[in-house]
Design an enzyme around this catalytic site. Structure first.
Site, PDB file in Angstrom:
ATOM      1  N   SER A 163     -51.901 -29.279  37.641  1.00  0.00           N
ATOM      2  CA  SER A 163     -51.728 -29.579  39.059  1.00  0.00           C
ATOM      3  C   SER A 163     -50.434 -29.038  39.637  1.00  0.00           C
ATOM      4  CB  SER A 163     -51.787 -31.092  39.278  1.00  0.00           C
ATOM      5  OG  SER A 163     -53.074 -31.586  38.964  1.00  0.00           O
ATOM      6  N   GLU A 201       0.785  -1.226   0.000  1.00  0.00           N
ATOM      7  CA  GLU A 201       0.000   0.000   0.000  1.00  0.00           C
ATOM      8  C   GLU A 201       0.823   1.285   0.000  1.00  0.00           C
ATOM      9  OE1 GLU A 201      -3.477   0.276   0.016  1.00  0.00           O
ATOM     10  OE2 GLU A 201      -3.412  -1.851  -0.466  1.00  0.00           O
TER      11      GLU A 201
END
Length: 809
Positions: free
Chosen positions: A461, A86
């Site tokens: 229950s 770069e």
């Protein structure tokens, strides 16, 4: 000479013109340029990460995958590769490389199009952090001016650190550390030289040079960078040649959770978004939950094993689809479309033999499935009916069938199918409400509907303990006799008749309250609720954390017709497990910032260290559910004391009664766990549409629900004790492994007396079949001598008329 002078002055004029233009642009644009100082405190977007209490990654949420890395941790080889690709003059320029700009300008003049921008790394930092990607001269001038300022105020190392953490490198990877994880599944510090060169080649064009999409172009770019490194003297020839020989071995690596807890992850995500909004996805929050990995894994296994076991009891529903007469490649394409659901892999039958079948898996391998693992596959006819037992593999499968297989630990495959029923499991620490495990369904991939917190179902229950607890605080005792006899209710305005019944249509007559609970007698529960009153009971039960609007204001409440989630049931039941205190379930234990600073530390209301001393019901207002996630609790601060909502003696007697459910009632199967400190209750609604088991010791309170998302019968022979209880047992066996028995401490104010089983009164010496029972000191039963015939059912607070079989018109 004249020509030379002309050229000289022409160049001077051009230079001065450029200088004046640049100065004018600087004076015009500089006031609007952002401050470079902000780069020192820039906050990069980092995803939300969720962890278990023992620091295992559960999930990651965020659009950008980023793991910032410090400059000191960047390998020198990568820096060399990046600069070679770069900006090889990075160490010597002052933010702008004029030779690169002139080269870019020449290309523009020749082609009429922008070929390259001539940008240095510093200029790219300026663009990435402050500017857009618009291709214009004004943006380029701003970029140059910013680059010059950045170079004056930041070091080269700081500039590189900003660059490598910001750049986009494809596949949602931002920054070099994230790219190394995505393409190679390891840190940038651990990748090879060739792999570093490949990553260094991505900033120029992440899609064009992506090794997953264009491996050939990626290799060309990588080799060019390696050549540049060699030419610039960054690597020697031996390393250069070795790196060139490496293949492009990149593959897609998603962040792999170390712990499978998708329902926990989604609950955490929703909570964080509710607190922080969109910042939850970008601020890099590190969230630690209350869930230990070993308990969550045990819960996952228990739910999946339990549902598969139930599903196989009800037969084989056939292949998911049939794909006969297709080529192997076509089958592989079809398999690629399928997901693994709850550990069940998709497979296509390729051969049917006497010893079993051969199947093609998504890996492209053909593997054997033994006949022994297929013998369960009787044809499903309906919930209560099965077809004949298969005699050979051909009775079950054909070539081309798309089926599911379960891979065992030894690598072998078992024949299976995705269960149609669903389940939810919630396990809490009853001392403070911390969620220790949570499963919202068979598979999050199959359905992200979290049944643990979203499915409001009737508890049946398993809700009765709240009714019985209310009765104990209304003058009833565990020895109170209540008539288990038929009862009929008629609404004269609606012309409706309600004839509640016990599940086996039998009646036992006068029965002790303790026995009625462990035998789950519906008619006793209804009579008790009728006697103590609906309004009193609703007020009483609401204290356990239930929304009163979810509780029906009629006698069906005694049968568990309220609509409640498993998490609500577990929270309410925790009061029995902790000796009478109300706790609030919570999931987030700690939130840290990206820098490791604690933003929140949970400090939930907890059971006092000496709960027996706290015998009085607290008059103070209820404690908040959870501290705000925007503040930090002091590490030395003591947790707030949980509110006592139940007499410690009532909670202890209820635990004793619920232990009998396991020892001699509907939960007897749990005796196989070999523990003496377990208490719980089954629950089954009408037509077995919902199956429950809630149970605990002093360490964990766990609730399990099983049913269909669209309510339908689980089967005429399926109950809480056959579907939900086995899941509960599998989980609790793992959770309590190697833990000593932990029963509740007995509070003061209790008596143990011998009781006459026929009258419920204190038994004189020599009374046959007398047994010992627990009583509050003020509720101890009178002796047999005080019983007067005709005064009502012995030992019952009900008048004689209410305790006898009645018809109400």
């Amino acid at each position: 000479m004249r020509l030379l002078k002309f050229v000289w002055w022409f160049c001077v004029t051009i230079f001065c013109g450029l200088l004046l233009s640049f100065s004018g642009a600087y004076l015009y644009l500089s006031p609007s340029l952002p401050s470079v100082d902000s780069l020192r405190s820039i906050q990069l977007q980092i995803p939300l990460r969720v962890y278990s209490s023992d620091a295992k990654l559960i999930a990651e949420f965020g659009e950008m995958r980023r793991s910032p890395i410090r400059f000191a941790d960047i390998p020198p080889d990568f820096i060399a590769a990046l600069l070679s690709a770069e900006d090889d003059n990075f160490a010597h320029h002052y933010g702008v490389d004029f030779s690169s700009l002139m080269r870019a300008a020449t290309q523009l003049l020749k082609s009429g199009q922008i070929q390259t921008g001539g940008s240095t790394i510093t200029m790219q930092v300026a663009k990435n952090y402050f500017l857009t990607s618009e291709r214009s001269f004004s943006r380029k001038i701003n970029e140059i001016l910013l680059a010059l300022q950045i170079e004056r105020q930041l070091s080269k190392d700081e500039i590189l650190e900003l660059y490598v953490n910001k750049i986009y490198l494809g596949n949602r990877a931002y920054g070099i550390e994230a790219a190394a994880q995505v393409y190679y599944g390891k840190s940038i510090r651990d990748v090879s030289l060739a792999q570093m060169a490949m990553i260094a080649g991505l900033p120029k064009a992440p899609s064009r040079f992506n090794p997953l999409v264009n491996p050939e172009r990626s290799k060309e770019r990588r080799d060019w960078i390696l050549g540049r490194m060699f030419k610039l003297g960054k690597i020697d020839e031996a390393r250069y040649q070795a790196a060139l020989q490496e293949p492009i071995d990149a593959s897609y690596h998603v962040p792999t959770p170390e712990l499978s807890a998708p329902y926990v992850a989604e609950m955490t995500r929703a909570e964080m978004v509710g607190r922080y909004g969109g910042d939850a996805y970008t601020e890099g929050f590190h969230v630690t939950t209350t869930v230990p990995s070993q308990l969550q894994e045990a819960a996952n296994h228990a739910v999946r094993q339990g549902l598969i076991s139930y599903d196989q009891r009800h037969g084989y529903r056939g292949p998911e689809t049939r794909l006969p007469g297709m080529t192997r490649n076509t089958w592989l394409l079809e398999l690629a479309k399928q997901k693994t659901i709850g550990g069940l892999e998709p497979a296509i039958v390729t051969q049917v033999e006497k010893s079993g079948i051969m199947v093609l898996t998504r890996s492209g391998q053909e593997e054997a499935v033994a006949w022994d693992s297929m013998k369960w596959a009787r044809p499903f006819l309906n919930t209560n009916s099965l077809g004949p037992r298969p005699q050979q593999p051909a009775d079950v499968s054909q070539i081309g069938d798309l089926i599911r297989v379960l891979r065992k630990e030894d690598g072998s495959l078992q024949f299976s199918q995705v269960p149609a029923a669903q389940s939810a499991l919630v396990s809490l620490d009853p001392q403070n409400g911390a969620i220790r495990a949570l499963v919202g369904g068979f598979s999050f991939e199959q359905s992200n509907y979290n049944r643990a917190i979203q499915a409001k179902r009737q508890p049946g229950s398993s809700f009765k303990p709240f009714i019985y607890s209310a009765a104990l605080d209304r003058g009833y005792t565990a020895a109170t006799l209540v008539n288990d006899a038929p009862i009929v209710f008629v609404d004269e305005y609606l012309d409706q008749v309600w004839r509640p019944k016990n599940d086996n249509n039998t009646f036992l007559g006068p029965i002790r309250l303790r026995e009625a609970l462990y035998k789950s007698r519906n008619l006793v529960s209804i009579r008790v609720l009728q006697a103590i009153g609906i309004d009193y009971t609703l007020n009483y039960i609401s204290k356990f954390g239930f929304n009163r609007q979810d509780l029906p204001r009629n006698l069906s409440l005694a049968l568990g017709t309220a609509n409640l989630t498993p998490l609500e049931i577990a929270g309410g039941w925790s009061t029995f497990a902790n000796g009478g205190f109300k706790i609030q379930p919570y999931l987030i234990d700690r939130v840290d910032s990206r820098s490791g600073q604690a933003l929140f530390i949970a400090n939930p209301a907890s059971v006092p260290s000496d709960p027996i001393a706290a015998t009085a019901v607290a008059a103070a207002p209820e404690q908040p559910a959870e501290a705000s996630l925007t503040s930090v609790n002091h590490p030395d601060s003591q947790p707030a004391a949980a509110e006592r909502i139940l007499d410690a003696r009532t909670a202890y007697i209820m635990t004793s009664m619920l232990q009998d459910v396991i020892k001699r009632g509907t939960g007897r199967r749990a005796m196989a766990m070999g523990r003496s400190d377990l208490a719980g209750k089954t629950g089954t609604t009408n037509e077995s549409k919902d199956s429950w088991f809630s149970g605990y010791n002093a360490d964990y309170m766990t609730t399990v629900w099983t049913g269909f998302d669209q309510p339908e019968s689980l089967g005429s022979h399926e109950f809480g004790g056959t579907v939900a209880l086995p899941i509960w047992m599998t989980y609790m066996s793992a959770a309590l492994k190697d833990k000593p028995a932990h029963p509740p401490a007995e509070p003061e104010g209790l008596l143990t007396l011998r009781v006459d089983p026929l009258s419920g009164r204190a038994a004189p010496p020599g009374t046959p079949n007398a047994y010992f029972e627990l009583f509050k000191s003020e509720d101890s039963p009178p002796p047999m001598s005080e019983f007067e015939p005709g005064s009502g059912v012995p030992g019952s607070p009900l008048p004689a008329d209410d305790a006898a079989p009645i018809d109400l018109f």
